[in-house]
Each structure stands twice: as structure tokens, then as C-alpha cells.
Write a protein that holds these residues in place. Sequence first.
Motif: not given
Length: 114
Positions: A16-24, A30-34, A41-44, A111-112
Motif C-alpha cells: 500500500x505505501x508503494x502504491x501511494x508513492x506511485x500516486x504521489x 509521499x513523505x507527507x502521507x507518513x 521528516x518521518x520518525x520511526x 523514496x530511495x
Amino acid sequence: MPWLRRATDALLWGLLPTCAAAQSTTPHQYLAQFDSNGDGRVSLAEYQDYLNRGFHMLDRNGDGVLSPSEWPEGVRGRGSVTLMGKRRAQAMMFDRLDRNRDGFLDSTELTAPY
């Protein structure tokens, strides 16, 4: 039906996160979704919370374990999966992605390819 088992695993473990990246349209979107607190920035914890949304939807009794009865039809024969186990695996992936070792993921790290 092995294909259904693989499809369900992919959904639960991170497709699901991968699909979300494709839609961003950008890595920043994409980062904003997390990024639940909006600090750029995204914490653990944010990373794990985002990736475990599907788990929580399937865990009907909220005990942190997906028991065979909570799995979707067609994969009910699977064993139990724990939220704790998923969080440990996600922490290892987070560490792999956090290339500068600052304890956060920026849009480039998130995204890397790993």
C-alpha cells in the motif's frame, strides 16, 4: 491459491505505501502521507504507524495479533502474525533507509531503493 497468499502478504507488509508513492507526484507528497506531525521528516513511530494501518483494520479484536480467523478469505490457513513482529521488521527497514543516521527519514531516504 498461492497467488492470493502472495497478494495478501504484499498488502499487509507494505505494498500500500508503494502504491501511494506511485500516486504521489513528488517525493515530498509521499513523505507527507507518513509525516503526521508535519515537521517535514518521518520518525520511526510515524513510519510504523503508517505502514501498520492495514494491520489495524484487519485486527478486529485489537489484540495486536492477526489470528487465522481475522485473515481475509482464502488465506485463513495462515498462522498468526503479531504487530510486534511487524514493528521489529519495520524498524530494521527504517534503519536501512536512514542513510545519514539522524533517526529520521527525509523525502530522499524514504523514496530511495533499499
